[in-house]
Structure formats: C-alpha cells, structure tokens
Design a protein around this motif. Structure first.
Motif, PDB file in Angstrom:
ATOM      1  N   ALA A   1      52.673  16.733  78.233  1.00  0.00           N
ATOM      2  CA  ALA A   1      51.246  17.035  78.274  1.00  0.00           C
ATOM      3  C   ALA A   1      50.504  16.211  77.227  1.00  0.00           C
ATOM      4  N   ALA A   2      51.059  16.165  76.024  1.00  0.00           N
ATOM      5  CA  ALA A   2      50.407  15.412  74.957  1.00  0.00           C
ATOM      6  C   ALA A   2      50.278  13.940  75.346  1.00  0.00           C
ATOM      7  N   THR A   3      51.340  13.386  75.922  1.00  0.00           N
ATOM      8  CA  THR A   3      51.318  11.980  76.313  1.00  0.00           C
ATOM      9  C   THR A   3      50.229  11.717  77.342  1.00  0.00           C
ATOM     10  N   ILE A   4      50.176  12.566  78.348  1.00  0.00           N
ATOM     11  CA  ILE A   4      49.221  12.317  79.425  1.00  0.00           C
ATOM     12  C   ILE A   4      47.781  12.527  78.975  1.00  0.00           C
ATOM     13  N   ILE A   5      47.551  13.571  78.194  1.00  0.00           N
ATOM     14  CA  ILE A   5      46.182  13.797  77.702  1.00  0.00           C
ATOM     15  C   ILE A   5      45.743  12.634  76.816  1.00  0.00           C
ATOM     16  N   THR A   6      46.671  12.158  75.992  1.00  0.00           N
ATOM     17  CA  THR A   6      46.353  11.014  75.130  1.00  0.00           C
ATOM     18  C   THR A   6      45.999   9.793  75.971  1.00  0.00           C
ATOM     19  N   MET A   7      46.814   9.537  76.982  1.00  0.00           N
ATOM     20  CA  MET A   7      46.546   8.385  77.837  1.00  0.00           C
ATOM     21  C   MET A   7      45.195   8.503  78.510  1.00  0.00           C
ATOM     22  N   GLN A   8      44.920   9.711  79.054  1.00  0.00           N
ATOM     23  CA  GLN A   8      43.631   9.907  79.731  1.00  0.00           C
ATOM     24  C   GLN A   8      42.480   9.626  78.767  1.00  0.00           C
ATOM     25  N   ASN A   9      42.673  10.041  77.523  1.00  0.00           N
ATOM     26  CA  ASN A   9      41.653   9.865  76.515  1.00  0.00           C
ATOM     27  C   ASN A   9      41.380   8.395  76.221  1.00  0.00           C
ATOM     28  N   TYR A  10      42.466   7.667  75.949  1.00  0.00           N
ATOM     29  CA  TYR A  10      42.294   6.277  75.539  1.00  0.00           C
ATOM     30  C   TYR A  10      41.976   5.349  76.699  1.00  0.00           C
ATOM     31  N   LEU A  11      42.347   5.786  77.901  1.00  0.00           N
ATOM     32  CA  LEU A  11      42.140   4.912  79.042  1.00  0.00           C
ATOM     33  C   LEU A  11      40.861   5.228  79.791  1.00  0.00           C
TER      34      LEU A  11
ATOM     35  N   GLY B   1      38.002   4.482  79.520  1.00  0.00           N
ATOM     36  CA  GLY B   1      37.141   3.322  79.738  1.00  0.00           C
ATOM     37  C   GLY B   1      37.455   2.569  81.026  1.00  0.00           C
ATOM     38  N   PHE B   2      38.654   2.737  81.532  1.00  0.00           N
ATOM     39  CA  PHE B   2      39.058   1.997  82.730  1.00  0.00           C
ATOM     40  C   PHE B   2      38.610   2.658  84.039  1.00  0.00           C
ATOM     41  N   GLY B   3      37.887   3.777  83.934  1.00  0.00           N
ATOM     42  CA  GLY B   3      37.374   4.430  85.131  1.00  0.00           C
ATOM     43  C   GLY B   3      38.499   4.895  86.032  1.00  0.00           C
ATOM     44  N   SER B   4      38.336   4.588  87.318  1.00  0.00           N
ATOM     45  CA  SER B   4      39.307   5.122  88.268  1.00  0.00           C
ATOM     46  C   SER B   4      40.656   4.399  88.178  1.00  0.00           C
ATOM     47  N   TRP B   5      40.723   3.351  87.392  1.00  0.00           N
ATOM     48  CA  TRP B   5      42.015   2.674  87.176  1.00  0.00           C
ATOM     49  C   TRP B   5      43.001   3.558  86.419  1.00  0.00           C
TER      50      TRP B   5
ATOM     51  N   VAL C   1      45.747   4.790  88.500  1.00  0.00           N
ATOM     52  CA  VAL C   1      46.734   3.756  88.830  1.00  0.00           C
ATOM     53  C   VAL C   1      47.650   3.488  87.639  1.00  0.00           C
ATOM     54  N   ILE C   2      47.037   3.336  86.465  1.00  0.00           N
ATOM     55  CA  ILE C   2      47.839   3.069  85.269  1.00  0.00           C
ATOM     56  C   ILE C   2      48.825   4.211  85.016  1.00  0.00           C
ATOM     57  N   MET C   3      48.327   5.455  85.174  1.00  0.00           N
ATOM     58  CA  MET C   3      49.207   6.604  84.953  1.00  0.00           C
ATOM     59  C   MET C   3      50.316   6.643  85.983  1.00  0.00           C
ATOM     60  N   GLY C   4      49.957   6.330  87.210  1.00  0.00           N
ATOM     61  CA  GLY C   4      50.963   6.322  88.267  1.00  0.00           C
ATOM     62  C   GLY C   4      52.071   5.341  87.959  1.00  0.00           C
ATOM     63  N   ILE C   5      51.683   4.146  87.520  1.00  0.00           N
ATOM     64  CA  ILE C   5      52.684   3.119  87.200  1.00  0.00           C
ATOM     65  C   ILE C   5      53.547   3.571  86.017  1.00  0.00           C
ATOM     66  N   THR C   6      52.871   4.097  84.988  1.00  0.00           N
ATOM     67  CA  THR C   6      53.616   4.590  83.830  1.00  0.00           C
ATOM     68  C   THR C   6      54.648   5.629  84.264  1.00  0.00           C
ATOM     69  N   PHE C   7      54.193   6.502  85.135  1.00  0.00           N
ATOM     70  CA  PHE C   7      55.062   7.572  85.584  1.00  0.00           C
ATOM     71  C   PHE C   7      56.291   7.013  86.314  1.00  0.00           C
TER      72      PHE C   7
END
Ligand SMILES: Nc1ncnc2c1ncn2[C@@H]1O[C@H](COP(=O)(O)OP(=O)(O)O)[C@@H](O)[C@H]1O
Ligand SMILES: [Mg+2]
Lengths: 254, 307
Positions: free
Chosen positions: B260-270, B272-276, B279-285
C-alpha cells in the motif's frame, strides 16, 4: 443373530448425469473389523467414500451409522460423529509444520476454534499429545519441518496421525499405500493394524497382499455394484471376480 | 513473536510516531495508513483463508459514506462515526459473505464482484452519497467531543491509533486458534472439512472480520481526507487493493502494508503524468510479479529462510 454393524448402507446409489457410478450398494461393516473395498479402476470405490462422508449428495438409498440415519447430514457433522476419511491423493496441510498438521486436528475438541481474539499460545498444551501421535508414526524428528518438504511416504503417515488425532470410530482410508515403496507399505500396514485395535477401518486398497494380510472382510465392487463379498480366501477364488479383473494389472496379485 | 520480529515492530512503531516531525506530510501518511489497513484486511482473506474477493471496495467505500454521513449530517464524533462505518461494513460483509462463501475459486470472486457492482450502482443513485460529487468536506469533529482533530497532526495520531488497533485485530486473528483453522482451510479445504470443521462458517467469520476492517479503513479515509466518493466503491478500488497485497506479499503480515505504501507513494509522485499513472503502475506491477512473485516481503522472507 445379527452382527453389530457400525455402518450400513441400503441401496446406496449415485448417478452423475445419467451415468450410475454407484448402483444399489448394500454394505455392512462389522464393528471392530478391517473391511476392504476393492475393484478395478472406475468401479466407484472413491465415490462410495464420497457418499459415506457426504462429500457428494446421495441420489438414493440410505446410510445408517451407529443406528442413526445420516443420509442427509453435512460432511462436518458426519466427521464429528467419528467418521473420518483420508483421500486418494495425499491430504496434508503443506505449508503448516508437521506438528501443526496434527494439532489443528486435535484443536477441534477444545471448542475454541472460532476464538479469533485468543492467542494460539492457548494451543500449546496440545503439543505433547501431538508429539505422541507423531511418535506413533515415527515422525517426531520432523515435528518442525514444513510439511511440503516431507517425502511422499511420510506425508501419508502424517495423514494417518492427523486422522488419529480426532480419535475416529470409523476410519475410511482411500488407497493408503498407493504410490509407496516396499518398505513404506510394510510400515503403513503395521500402522493400520496397530490403530485398528479399538476402531473400525474401511479401506480401499489395490495391493492384494496388503488386503490379504490385513482385512477380515472384502467387498468387491465392479461398475458400481457389489460383485462378491467375504473373506479373502473365498473372494480370491470367485470366478466373477477373476473375470472382472481380467486385463487389469492387479490380476497377478490375486 | 520472536525477538527479531519484536525489534522490527518496535522500530516501525517509532518511525510511525516520529513521522510527522521528520518531514512526513500528515495527509500523505494518513492516506498510507488507511490503505495499508485496507490491504491488511483484504490479506486476511486471500493470504490466510485462500479467498480472493474482487469486491472489497464495497466495504471500504460504503463505510466511507456511512462515516461521512454520520459525521456530516448527524454530527457524530469521529470515533463513533468510525465505529458506525466499521459495523455497517461488517453487517454488509455478513450478507455478502453468506452468499459468496458457498462458491469456490473464481466463482467466489465473481459473486463478490457482482455484488460490489450492485453496491456501486446503489451509491450512484442513493440520495445521501452526493452521486458524482461525493460527500465533500466531511468534518473531522472533536474526538470524544473534546479534542479537535482539525489539525492534520492531531488527526494523524488518531488515524495511527485506529490503524494500530485494526492491525492488532488482524495479527491476533492470524495467530489464534481460529487463525490455525483458517490456514488449514487455505491449505486443504476438503481435508479441513473431513476433520469436522464447518469450513463455510469459518470462511464467513473471516469474511466479516475482513469486511469490517476494510470498512474501518474506509471510514478513516473519509474523515482524514474529508471526502467519500464513488471512486471508493468502484471496481478499480477493489483491483487496487488486490495489487497492493500482491505487490507487498500476500500471506505475509507486513507485505500489504508495504504494498500500500509503495502504491500510494507512486500515485503521489507520478500524479503529474496524468492518465499515464495507470500504465506506469501496470508495468511496475508486471515487472514486480515476474521478478519476485512472492511479493516484496514474501521474497525477503523466503531469501532469509533459505540462508
Ligand atoms: N464428480 C464426478 N462427476 C462425474 N463422474 C464422476 C465423478 N466422480 C467419479 N465419477 C465417475 O464415477 C466412476 C467411478 O469413479 P471412482 O469412484 O473414482 O472409481 P474408483 O475409486 O473405484 O477408481 C468413474 O467412471 C468416474 O469417472
Ligand atoms: Mg479411487
């Protein structure tokens, strides 16, 4: 004089979409005996076990256990009456330790199994009994091993220890020696003999030497119906039985 | 608990207590705690009972509405609003679980998904959810009617306290006589049944506990962010909690937290990339699942054990 039957079935029948896998079977299991259920592959032996333990619903017929009609009871209820089955494929809890496997069976009778607010330290007093049971099947030294890493024969032995933990009155063993090496078979046979001292055993078994030296009565099933019944000496000479086994690998054993 | 685990938990607790003073944004930290609790509750089912619920957002989101409505319309104090949300979700969990636990595997997941979609549509229509706008500016109120939680740091400690309670309930459940039976059901359900356990009843209780705690997380989220919205009950939210749990390591105790911490952090920092972001999270996953399929914590535990 009627014998003391622990379990009786009357016209036990199971149909799968028109295919009758078990067809009007009348079984009578004498209390304290070791009773074998044999027959070629696909004869319906496992299905009979599934019916007796209600893992499958009965199509028609009755099951009477200790004088109670249990035909409409649920699997867990039947197990709590003291009818405990094993499975044809090994049935352990692979990612629990060997000791935990036995303990989870012992724990049922404490009546605290819904207590999610209690520490599992409250189960520690069962450890001695669990070790004792593991001792009976020579598994003490594996107590802390994760079960998945046990060799096959040991897993089957653990299964028997787990079954014994709930102190069943009637044990149903589905091919307990299947896939075992010679030594393991000998060990399991001795084990079954030992544990059958004060309980009844109904077992499906393909190894005829095991059946011959362990079982009092043999019921032969073929295509869902009882073909013959009696002591080994009698059944093994029965012409119909020999015929039913023609072409199958168990032929030579008979 | 062995000594090393105790030290680890102690250290984590210290970090959590000190976080707002060493530069952690309280809002961000609260969000992490809420989703961590959600994922831990979800993990009780998938990781310790072997049940994949694909509709857990219905408990998280509904409780957010219950709690938000209670705080906003009825002026309930925050602790009571959270209790209400939790109970509401647990009761829903009882009915949903009752329908679902009889089904096996993928059918179980489908029943939970279908019911959560129903809940979603009810939330779209119901008068008190604010439909597309959601329930906005939910007041945090005063704890026990005394201590104002308007300040983010004060609110953070309230969230932390509730989180710790929820986490403790999960820990206790996993390490209880009941938890032992749950694990045996996860490992081999027919065998547990043949030993005389009414597996459906055990699964149902696990489901209710999990739903209740997921609700507790949702209620906390509504208070701390001041918002309960359709996103919280959507199927994407149900998917997100699956992702968090798998990423962190299902069946481990700390894995869902880390996921949860990882994903919330990613959502926070990313963001700026909008709907990307998706996609970025999907690839990371995908990369994570391929690289360590036991999840982050699961993989670490496995490596340590192998040594
Ligand atoms: N769940 C089921 N659905 C349909 N057919 C089944 C099912 N279980 C068993 N059968 C069929 O019933 C017959 C008896 O199977 P089984 O009892 O497993 O035989 P045995 O144990 O004697 O080898 C087989 O033809 C098998 O294909
Ligand atoms: Mg069979």
């Amino acid at each position: 004089m009627s014998a003391d039957y622990i379990l009786e079935t009357q016209h036990l029948t199971k149909a799968f979409r028109g295919f009758t896998a078990v067809d009007g079977v009348n079984l009578q299991i004498v209390r304290g005996s070791i009773h074998a259920l044999i027959g070629p592959n696909g004869a319906g032996k496992t299905t009979v076990f599934n019916l007796l333990t209600k893992f499958l619903p009965v199509t028609s017929g009755r099951i009477v256990y200790n004088g109670h009609d249990i035909t409409s009871e649920a699997p867990a209820q039947i197990a709590r009456r003291g009818v405990i089955r094993s499975f044809q494929i090994s049935a352990v809890f692979p990612h629990l330790t060997v000791m935990e496997n036995v303990r989870v069976a012992l724990q049922r009778k404490l009546g605290t199994s819904f207590h999610f607010w209690k520490s599992d330290a409250s189960l520690a007093h069962l450890n001695d009994r669990a070790m004792q049971l593991l001792g009976e099947v020579d598994l003490e030294s594996f107590a802390d091993t994760e079960t998945v890493s046990l060799p096959y024969g040991r897993k089957r032995a653990l299964e028997i220890a787990t079954t014994l933990a709930v102190d069943p009155e009637l044990m149903l063993l589905d091919e307990p020696t299947q896939g075992m090496g010679h030594e393991d078979v000998g060990r399991v046979v001795e084990l079954i003999r030992k544990v059958s001292a004060n309980r009844t055993v109904l077992m499906v078994e393909h190894n005829m030497s095991v059946v011959a030296n362990l079982c009092n009565t043999i019921t032969v099933l073929a295509r869902g119906s009882v073909l013959a019944e009696g002591p080994y000496a009698e059944v093994s000479k029965n012409a119909q039985v020999l015929e039913a086994y023609v072409g199958s690998s168990e032929m030579e054993a008979l | 608990m062995d000594k090393r685990t105790k030290i680890l938990y102690g250290a984590l607790l210290l970090v959590a207590l000190a976080a707002p003073f060493v530069g952690g944004y309280p809002i961000f930290l609260m969000k992490v705690l809420c989703f961590a609790l959600f994922a831990c509750a979800f993990n009780l089912l998938i990781g310790f009972t072997g049940l994949l619920s694909f509709g857990h957002a219905m408990f998280f989101g509904s409780a957010a509405y219950f709690c938000g409505h209670a705080a906003k319309a009825w002026g309930l104090t925050p602790e009571l609003a959270v209790v209400l949300g939790t109970l509401g979700a647990a009761i829903m969990g009882y009915f949903v679980g009752w329908l679902a636990v009889r089904r096996q595997g993928i059918y179980f997941a489908m029943v939970t998904l279908a019911l959560s979609q129903m809940v979603y549509f009810i939330c779209v229509q119901a008068p008190f959810t604010g439909a597309e706008d959601g329930l906005q500016s939910v007041p945090r109120g005063k704890l026990l009617g005394l201590i104002s939680l308007r300040d983010d740091t004060a609110m953070y400690y309230f969230v932390l306290a509730v989180f710790l309670f929820g986490f403790y309930v999960i820990y206790r459940t996993i390490h209880s006589p009941f938890g032992q039976v749950l694990k045996s059901i996860r490992e081999n359900e027919p065998r547990a049944l043949s030993l005389g356990y009414d597996v459906d009843k055990y699964k149902l209780l696990a489901f209710v506990i999990s739903a209740g705690l997921a609700g507790m997380a949702g209620a906390l989220k509504a208070l701390s962010l001041g918002l309960a919205s359709l996103t919280d009950v959507s199927w994407q939210m149900s998917g997100e909690v699956v992702l968090m749990t798998l990423l962190g390591g299902m069946g481990t105790i700390l894995g869902p937290f880390l996921g949860a911490a990882t994903i919330i952090t990613m959502q926070n920092y990313l963001s700026g990339f909008g709907s990307w972001v998706t996609v970025i999270m999907g690839i990371t996953f995908v990369v994570c699942v391929l690289a360590f399929r036991r999840g982050i914590v699961g993989e670490i535990a496995y490596r340590l054990k192998a040594k």
